[in-house]
Design an enzyme around this catalytic site. Sequence first.
Site, PDB file in Angstrom:
ATOM      1  CE  LYS A 136      -3.267  -0.166   3.115  1.00  0.00           C
ATOM      2  NZ  LYS A 136      -4.593  -0.545   2.608  1.00  0.00           N
ATOM      3  NE  ARG A 152      -7.040   2.317   5.131  1.00  0.00           N
ATOM      4  CZ  ARG A 152      -7.560   3.525   4.871  1.00  0.00           C
ATOM      5  NH1 ARG A 152      -6.754   4.589   4.814  1.00  0.00           N
ATOM      6  NH2 ARG A 152      -8.854   3.650   4.674  1.00  0.00           N
ATOM      7  N   GLY A 200      -7.574  -7.883   5.630  1.00  0.00           N
ATOM      8  CA  GLY A 200      -8.376  -7.990   6.846  1.00  0.00           C
ATOM      9  C   GLY A 200      -7.676  -8.623   8.021  1.00  0.00           C
ATOM     10  CG  MET A 206      -1.852  -7.275  10.160  1.00  0.00           C
ATOM     11  SD  MET A 206      -0.203  -6.805   9.671  1.00  0.00           S
ATOM     12  CE  MET A 206      -0.406  -6.529   7.924  1.00  0.00           C
ATOM     13  NE  ARG A 220      -9.071  -2.595  -5.661  1.00  0.00           N
ATOM     14  CZ  ARG A 220      -9.774  -2.967  -4.610  1.00  0.00           C
ATOM     15  NH1 ARG A 220      -9.169  -3.499  -3.563  1.00  0.00           N
ATOM     16  NH2 ARG A 220     -11.073  -2.809  -4.585  1.00  0.00           N
ATOM     17  CG  HIS A 268     -16.532 -41.767 -16.210  1.00  0.00           C
ATOM     18  ND1 HIS A 268     -17.764 -41.570 -16.775  1.00  0.00           N
ATOM     19  CD2 HIS A 268     -15.783 -42.394 -17.131  1.00  0.00           C
ATOM     20  CE1 HIS A 268     -17.764 -42.082 -17.991  1.00  0.00           C
ATOM     21  NE2 HIS A 268     -16.567 -42.599 -18.230  1.00  0.00           N
ATOM     22  CB  SER A 320       2.673 -40.040 -23.799  1.00  0.00           C
ATOM     23  OG  SER A 320       1.625 -39.176 -23.444  1.00  0.00           O
ATOM     24  CB  CYS A 376      -1.646 -37.895 -22.922  1.00  0.00           C
ATOM     25  SG  CYS A 376      -1.278 -39.519 -22.251  1.00  0.00           S
ATOM     26  CE1 TYR A 399       2.199 -35.416 -26.550  1.00  0.00           C
ATOM     27  CE2 TYR A 399       4.360 -35.813 -27.521  1.00  0.00           C
ATOM     28  CZ  TYR A 399       3.199 -36.301 -26.969  1.00  0.00           C
ATOM     29  OH  TYR A 399       3.006 -37.643 -26.821  1.00  0.00           O
TER      30      TYR A 399
END
Lengths: 917, 917
Positions: free
Chosen positions: A27, A97, A106, A108, A357, A479, A803, A870, A890
């Site tokens: 910040k 802050r 949230g 601190m 931001r 599945h 693979s 794969c 790949y």
Amino acid sequence: MPDKHVFFFGGGETNGNAGMRDLLGGKGANLAEMANSGIPVPAGFTISTDVCVDFYKNGGRYPDHLKADVVSAIEKVEKTMGAKFGDPADPLLLSVRSGARVSMPGMMDTVLNLGLNLKTVEGLARKTGDERFAWDCFRRFMQMYGDVVLDMKPTDKDARDPFEEILNAKKEEVGAEQDMDLGVDDLKELVERYRAIIVEKSGVEFPEDPIEQLWNAIGAVFNSWNNDRANTYRRLNGIPDDWGTAVNVQSMVYGNLGDDSGTGVAFTRNPATGENHFYGEYLMKAQGEDVVAGIRTPRPMNRLQKGDADVPCLEDEMPEIYGELDTIRLSLEEHYRDMQDLEFTIQNRKLWILQTRAGKRTGFAAIKIAIDMVREGLITKDEAIRRLDPEQLNQFLRPVFDPGQKHRAIDEGRLMARGINAGPGAATGRIVFNAEDAEKRAVEGEGVILVRIETSPEDIRGMYAASGILTSAGGATSHAALVARQMGKVCVVGAKEISIDYRQRTIVSGGITLAEGDHISIDGTTGEVISGMIETKPSEVIQVLIDGTLDSKDSVIFRDYEELIGWANGIRTMNVRANADRPDQASAAVAFGAEGIGLCRTEHMFFEGERIDWVRRMILAVDELGRKEALSKLLPMQREDFHAIFEAMGERPVTIRTLDPPLHEFLPHKEEEIAELAGKMGVDAGWLADKVTSLKEANPMLGHRGCRLGIVYPEITEMQTRAIFEAACDLTAGGKKVRPEIMIPLVGSAKEYQLQEEVVRRVASEVMEDRGVDIEYLVGTMIEIPRAALTADAIAERAEFFSFGTNDLTQTTLGISRDDAGKFMDDYIEKGVWSVDPFQKLDQDGVGTLIKIGVEKGRGAREGLKIGICGEHGGEPSSIGFCQRTGFDYVSCSPFRIPVAILAAAQAALEGDGEGS
Amino acid sequence: MPDKHVFFFGGGETNGNAGMRDLLGGKGANLAEMANSGIPVPAGFTISTDVCVDFYKNGGRYPDHLKADVVSAIEKVEKTMGAKFGDPADPLLLSVRSGARVSMPGMMDTVLNLGLNLKTVEGLARKTGDERFAWDCFRRFMQMYGDVVLDMKPTDKDARDPFEEILNAKKEEVGAEQDMDLGVDDLKELVERYRAIIVEKSGVEFPEDPIEQLWNAIGAVFNSWNNDRANTYRRLNGIPDDWGTAVNVQSMVYGNLGDDSGTGVAFTRNPATGENHFYGEYLMKAQGEDVVAGIRTPRPMNRLQKGDADVPCLEDEMPEIYGELDTIRLSLEEHYRDMQDLEFTIQNRKLWILQTRAGKRTGFAAIKIAIDMVREGLITKDEAIRRLDPEQLNQFLRPVFDPGQKHRAIDEGRLMARGINAGPGAATGRIVFNAEDAEKRAVEGEGVILVRIETSPEDIRGMYAASGILTSAGGATSHAALVARQMGKVCVVGAKEISIDYRQRTIVSGGITLAEGDHISIDGTTGEVISGMIETKPSEVIQVLIDGTLDSKDSVIFRDYEELIGWANGIRTMNVRANADRPDQASAAVAFGAEGIGLCRTEHMFFEGERIDWVRRMILAVDELGRKEALSKLLPMQREDFHAIFEAMGERPVTIRTLDPPLHEFLPHKEEEIAELAGKMGVDAGWLADKVTSLKEANPMLGHRGCRLGIVYPEITEMQTRAIFEAACDLTAGGKKVRPEIMIPLVGSAKEYQLQEEVVRRVASEVMEDRGVDIEYLVGTMIEIPRAALTADAIAERAEFFSFGTNDLTQTTLGISRDDAGKFMDDYIEKGVWSVDPFQKLDQDGVGTLIKIGVEKGRGAREGLKIGICGEHGGEPSSIGFCQRTGFDYVSCSPFRIPVAILAAAQAALEGDGEGS
């Protein structure tokens, strides 16, 4: 420890900048950066993180000259803001802050309105002309001070805050419903009651001296670095304890000081569509929370946004402020090179920017903004690619619900359950409970949702027919989820609240009972299950690429998508292939840009039409002869499949895996199905039932499957090889080029591989010799059990490619059946054993280590061994990053994951190969 | 290539010795060695292996001076034997045999009686005074020459040998039943017919010239190195092709030349009992094959052996020859330092030794001989230990069938099947089909054999009650086999021929049907299943150590056993522990010399008495409260168990594993059992049935088990820890020392271990504080899934010991469920994927690599980390060798495997740690 601990910002001047995040916290660095860029931030100063570190080292003491530095910083703030801290005539109020290197939202503490006391409150009242406002600020400040500085907030969640109790009591006394209903006198009395409770509970007096207030607040923020919540958060997120927090002390500004004050939130571009125009909301005479609270309706920023609506907009109400904001908007984007979400306050016609931001945005917007910013020269293509979340591309592919209709349905109480969002998109249709009904109804032209407790390979045809799949059991890699993703089907799994009764043919949940044939709607992007119909439509990208119902030049969305994919293709170094079992999947894969098939599961074809009968006869044959007869019936069917797939893939390599699943999966299990099959086969139903039972396995995942089938029954591998090469020869003879790659599954030793490879090469040679055709082909193996990785050197002596089948490799390496993991998955994630389901993101520490061993040993034995993946992880961005670092050639994933994989592969290439190898 | 290719032996003179095995082959080196030691071997010479290598290199040509060397060697043989090669008056006949570096039995060729032709055959007839014998030798020689040298033996197994056809035709012509029935003229005619068929089939004449015969035979032997059988054998056994074979040319001697000739086979000590006396059989006027053929009954060697029998013995018939043999016996043992098995021939009162080799012997004999030889100063203790097969120690532990009764039963056709010999020993009893009946009948004092298709944990009590266990399914590591070995029960598994009908309560096999209550006998050492009773008795070692029914001083066998174990204990460096779940197992383990418990499976106690009900209530509890109530009932029972086990183990460490198996294993599955349980629990049977079903898993081996149970239900781990420490505190308070080691199963990540360790340490501290007692204890983990080995460094940061659970580690590393491996195990071994079942012998290439990674990473993170093994492999000698090389601190195995493990550990220590680490 450096000398400088206090960093001023404001009035276009500052000692810090965005690069000083470690010292100033996120910040503080951001405030410094804004001040640096001439953004009008309320002045203030940051006390650096090293003071916090030192504070803990020295038992709560500050460095010697800190007090003096703070005093001089306050003077600078006073000068910039034109008000004086503690001055009853024109009091400067401050916020205090925390601000750590990374955001710990949230965790601190914060204190607002600091500097108020019985004298300055009157000054504030005079200055703002709003006595009620001033006393309300004071009351709030006392509460925050008591809760935060004096630690009066109960740690037990169920216990009440003493200030809240007093406030509620007061409201009850005067019959006030809202805080707003309390008058000035009420607030004054609250202040006194607060003062009393503070002494009572904490044993100290509320300090009237603003400087004492300030130091106590700074100390409280430093202390809050070590509170339980913060400690837990740091442990869970791997944030070192010794980073410490900075403290930001900043002037308060107010948007509710009168008609020439206001506050708003704006985006530098439209966060929903990505269009490049200022977009936001504001309210006059209001504080930030009022914009969000929804009691008053906020107003649009400008005429463009307001359209025809009969409301004021900031552009009209305060043109000079709007102009200033619009300039800031441009300079923010120029500075941060991203779409910004900014909060602003107008205090007596003076504009202050409170925060900026990177703004959250939809997938569409993210991509449009990235593309536009490249076109605008604001960022490079590499930056655009780096910045996107690959998963956002999914939004381009999924059918969507009409948003209005959906919200209305939820408002009407039609939400039945929330499951796991397994197949993104929206689907609506009639409920069916089994594959047959799904097919029948679908043939009749009805959209259906297949509702099952869970699915099995027998349901595949029904899943194809359905618009969407809903299960009450199973997880994100069940599945149903796996197949749905591959098919690009909308799917919600594990909707546990829904109880399915197959016999009654009803589902019950959330007080709603639906029967077969009733309409139901599922949102696979959110996991929502809603009763009744909601309209859907396919995405424009699908309309162009797959359906062919939309011309690309008519779709701006498609052209954006296409441009982005083009950039990613230009960057990535790994190939992207598809897991595709059918010609239509292969075509879709090519449309999405797949450069080959990485996994064609031959058994998925086994369920089509009458084939399953012959598959079953093959399995149930009492001898090799019977098996060969059944196989001879399957041969032409498989040949046809491969012919069509080769045709769809053109010259691209097609990796075909020989038969893999346990044979039991293909058999009927219900009594009547067994009886029917027995009739067809002309055998006794009792004998058949026994045979089916005898094929059951204790742990089918670790049973007689994969190459173990082909080794015990080489005739199966022979038939499949023959089908592949006959199809390949036919096409080659017709002048086409095909590139088959035969892949042996579940290999655990060099010998297993060799036995199957010999069959493949022998049959391939026979077929090619018969046809007089020569085809370039490869034979390789899946690496999907640990022993294969551990003995990869021996296997690679013969295997031409590896693979990695990371689904099974994860199951065996972790010793976890993904079908059974549901029983402890939630507990495991909650207790931190896994940060994420290892079936979704590759477990790089465990499975990844094994993969590295496999790659190293494999390439050690065969230089340049081709290596791919794969498993499901082949379409998951963090896993794709791992593949890049480990030197894969790949990745292969479901056709509908290919855009994600392309983008992730481009990101991985940008990250480089260095760290992991 | 060295100059010397021909090595003479005989007449107490030789150029070779036993160390020249590479050059002379095994047989040649041995013949040289015997000749060297003054043993009267028939003279001959060896053509070295490098000639064979050269022969292949140079396309079948011999080194230049080979012919001359052979001729001069023949002259030396002639001189030694007093006969001349090719001399019609006194012909020297020769054998020509192969002889490679390692034995390749039956793979290469042999020619006997070489040197015969139409002239020398007459000489032989005269010399032996047996015309029929001479012509029969000639006929046989021609057949061998034709088959071997001229390659006339058909390669197709079904085709007939042309010489056999002619022989059979001749026998038919003259009505002869046996070869012996053919007269001299018949044999002469056969010789002519053989001569004709040789020309017809091979196109060359049978050579009358003995020298030509010899060279052709030598060439044929060299050629046979490369025949198909030999090539296949070499490939399967990993013998290099370029070793080549030697050729041994040796004088023929005959034991059938008259009343002063004979032949025999003898052992230098008794091969059944190991007693140190000459033991063997011989026949006068006979050839070697007659001794074995069993047509004539051979005679005993000496008076000691003959005992009271009224038969002649060699010691009486030919005292001078016997004396010579007895001298040779002693010199052979002195020379070879092992019991020898020798073949001898007496030709006209002249003794020839044809062969000597280490004699086969029973386990008892092996150990007695080894011990005696140490006592005699013939070998060292280390040599004695090295030489034994640890598995032979099993013979000391198993009850045995009366051998005469068993053979009679088999002769009577009572053999029903041969299964896998899973639990050595002999058992006889009445057939029962379930655990309850087994217990009931056993209580009534009847010996029973529990006959099941396969067993499950529910059968454990029945298995305890039974004298033996017989299953028709499952392999050597099935549940039945595993539990039986641990219990030391006789067990035959996988007796596939037996078909079991639970409903009819019968078994059928080999034409025999037996019903419940009928007697059956199983031999777990051989796998034989025999109908009816056969008497058994416990071994003497068991009588001394376990039953206490025999005093050690009354048992020579026990004292031998004890002495050997003592030597092994003095040599080994790894500790040996037992896997023991019950106090009686713990006591047995201590009696066998276990130094601790390496694995105490707490769940095995769960089936005892009423416990199972409470276990089931715990599992089926709807909430933590219900679960805790059931656990509180189990607590005192578990505490009692641990108390008794600690007591049995004294100060030795006791490793207790927290709950491991899937909960489903404890639940009832039959409808009536479920109904009964529902009654006890006061719940609806339908609800209970659903609950039982919902706990079923697709792959229970990879499901919710091991520490996954304790993580989801920490209260289970709490209860078990409490029971352990309450028992330990009780004993400690009573002045005893206990050393509990708590072991967390199925850990896959450091976090899982930590979560369970925290529970254990917390509860342990609570209990110890309550009792005011301090106990030294360890907490550690099993390494039984690949990820644990791969992340062993992280786990070892907290874990104080690792115990490799190689059963599960083999299942996961190989991706093979051992319950399901039966479907392809036979094929896999037959096709050479595995040389041996990896669940019996540790797969050192795959699982072993992972173990090494685990040890290295574990010790890297924690120096001196204690490492053991508690899978079945912990009792298997080759796996124990691996553990030694990998630096294990201990192995743990079933109590009844401890003697084997002790001996194997001693052997491993002698082998040293070098090669594997």
